[in-house]
Design an enzyme around this catalytic site. Structure first.
Site, PDB file in Angstrom:
ATOM      1  N   PRO A 190      43.184  61.927  92.951  1.00 48.91           N
ATOM      2  CA  PRO A 190      42.312  60.750  93.004  1.00 48.91           C
ATOM      3  C   PRO A 190      41.019  61.088  92.271  1.00 48.91           C
ATOM      4  O   PRO A 190      40.616  62.246  92.229  1.00 48.91           O
ATOM      5  CB  PRO A 190      42.029  60.593  94.485  1.00 48.91           C
ATOM      6  CG  PRO A 190      42.138  61.964  95.038  1.00 48.91           C
ATOM      7  CD  PRO A 190      43.166  62.681  94.201  1.00 48.91           C
ATOM      8  N   GLU A 191      40.398  60.091  91.693  1.00 48.59           N
ATOM      9  CA  GLU A 191      39.094  60.312  91.080  1.00 48.59           C
ATOM     10  C   GLU A 191      38.022  59.756  92.017  1.00 48.59           C
ATOM     11  O   GLU A 191      38.327  59.161  93.050  1.00 48.59           O
ATOM     12  CB  GLU A 191      39.053  59.658  89.708  1.00 48.59           C
ATOM     13  CG  GLU A 191      40.072  60.303  88.766  1.00 48.59           C
ATOM     14  CD  GLU A 191      39.789  60.037  87.302  1.00 48.59           C
ATOM     15  OE1 GLU A 191      38.618  59.800  86.957  1.00 48.59           O
ATOM     16  OE2 GLU A 191      40.731  60.079  86.505  1.00 48.59           O
ATOM     17  N   LYS A 224      35.293  64.426  95.248  1.00 49.74           N
ATOM     18  CA  LYS A 224      36.548  63.750  95.574  1.00 49.74           C
ATOM     19  C   LYS A 224      37.008  64.064  96.991  1.00 49.74           C
ATOM     20  O   LYS A 224      38.187  63.932  97.323  1.00 49.74           O
ATOM     21  CB  LYS A 224      37.637  64.193  94.593  1.00 49.74           C
ATOM     22  CG  LYS A 224      37.303  63.871  93.142  1.00 49.74           C
ATOM     23  CD  LYS A 224      38.384  64.422  92.226  1.00 49.74           C
ATOM     24  CE  LYS A 224      38.005  64.285  90.771  1.00 49.74           C
ATOM     25  NZ  LYS A 224      39.032  64.861  89.882  1.00 49.74           N
ATOM     26  N   ARG A 259      43.967  67.393  77.747  1.00 53.82           N
ATOM     27  CA  ARG A 259      44.311  66.149  78.427  1.00 53.82           C
ATOM     28  C   ARG A 259      44.615  65.050  77.427  1.00 53.82           C
ATOM     29  O   ARG A 259      43.999  64.975  76.362  1.00 53.82           O
ATOM     30  CB  ARG A 259      43.139  65.689  79.315  1.00 53.82           C
ATOM     31  CG  ARG A 259      42.656  66.715  80.320  1.00 53.82           C
ATOM     32  CD  ARG A 259      43.659  66.984  81.427  1.00 53.82           C
ATOM     33  NE  ARG A 259      43.936  65.789  82.204  1.00 53.82           N
ATOM     34  CZ  ARG A 259      43.232  65.393  83.254  1.00 53.82           C
ATOM     35  NH1 ARG A 259      42.199  66.094  83.652  1.00 53.82           N
ATOM     36  NH2 ARG A 259      43.553  64.288  83.912  1.00 53.82           N
TER      37      ARG A 259
END
Ligand SMILES: [Zn+2]
Length: 321
Positions: free
Chosen positions: A2-3, A58, A307
């Site tokens: 999750p961000e 987070k 990424r």
């Protein structure tokens, strides 16, 4: 993973549900999911009342009136499911769009429903199915009969019980940078932190949690596009005005995403089991081959900092200053 906006969305949802509830029991079946001494659990968790639900980077923090906190990291597949009194094992109303809509604006439990469930995290059937199931590793019981289930298929997540005063000292928090939406975090501080790694490419630095907390791949790509900065540009080569602009754009995008309930990237739904809608607003992320909303050039996907990275090759020029 999750961000920040997803965890913030979960925090907002659970903040409406948990404070005031007293923990009456806890069960767990996997030591790494709940690595806490029995004695501490008896003394500082059982019987304690939840004061506030907070977030740092987070990580979700559930603060108790025993001066201890539950520190929760969902990692890859963690999930929190709150089930209101007497409803464990019953089917939820998550699929009920009408109920969802009314909850979105008010966060009130629908008074006519006899079953309510709030799920957050990895969207498996566990959000709506009978609980506990085989992904359940921790269960908190509250004095009013409601429960909070921590489910985690891959078992990388954890729930730690720590003295509140010690929370900032755990490794994770010692290393993590300031909150990008923190009230006292300024553009100047942001710029100075990025410049700590002035010889690195800016995307890698944005993703570095020790520089700024909670910025992941989606928000890095979106904010760099908005500020017209090529993700491979070295921090030292990006003009001050553009770095200031990046700060403003990053904040805007994070706030918009929180407003929309986080991104729908892979696994995360919000505290009401509702999928976030930010990705549908994204300008470049996962939009390769589509026209740039600003100039119409075709969005490209490349790889930066290991990424997948989305850019408009016209708006984000490597050499432009
Ligand atoms: Zn463009």
């Amino acid at each position: 993973m999750p961000e920040l906006p997803e965890v913030e969305t979960i925090k907002i949802g659970l903040s409406k549900l948990l404070p005031g509830k007293r923990v009456s029991g806890v069960w767990h079946d996997w030591a790494k999911s709940f690595p806490n001494a029995e004695e501490d659990v008896r003394q500082f968790l059982i019987g304690a009342k939840i004061v506030v639900v907070a977030r740092r980077a987070k990580v979700l923090l559930i603060e108790l009136d025993s001066k201890y906190s539950l520190v929760i990291h969902l990692k890859m597949t963690g999930q929190l499911v709150f089930v209101a009194k007497g409803l464990a094992g019953s089917r939820s109303k998550i699929a009920d769009n009408k109920a969802q809509k009314s909850l979105t604006t008010t966060y009130e439990l629908p008074s006519t429903k006899d079953e309510v469930r709030f799920g957050a995290g990895h969207p498996t059937d566990s959000l709506v199915g009978n609980l506990p199931d085989k992904s359940t590793h921790v269960i908190f019981d509250f004095d009013d009969g409601s429960k909070l289930f921590f489910n985690d298929q891959r078992k990388f997540g954890w729930v730690r019980l720590l003295p509140k005063a010690e929370v900032p000292n755990i490794d994770f928090f010692k290393k993590v940078g300031p909150e990008p939406l923190g009230a006292d975090f300024t553009a100047e501080q942001f710029r100075q932190r990025l410049l700590r790694r002035k010889n690195s490419n800016i995307k890698a630095v944005l993703l570095d949690q020790t520089i700024v907390a909670g910025v992941g791949n989606i928000y890095a790509d979106e904010s760099l596009w908005a500020a017209k900065i090529h993700p491979e540009a070295l921090v030292r080569d990006v003009p001050k005005t553009k770095l200031n602009n990046l700060f403003i754009e990053l904040q805007k995008i994070l706030l918009l995403s929180i407003q929309k309930g986080g991104s729908t990237d892979k696994n995360y739904v919000d505290a009401e089991g509702k999928k976030g809608s930010y990705l549908s607003f994204a300008s470049v992320f996962r939009r390769e081959g589509l026209p740039c909303p600003r100039c119409g050039h075709t969005i490209m996907k490349t790889k930066v900092a290991g990424r997948g990275t989305h850019i408009c090759p016209n708006c984000q020029r490597k050499s432009s200053k």
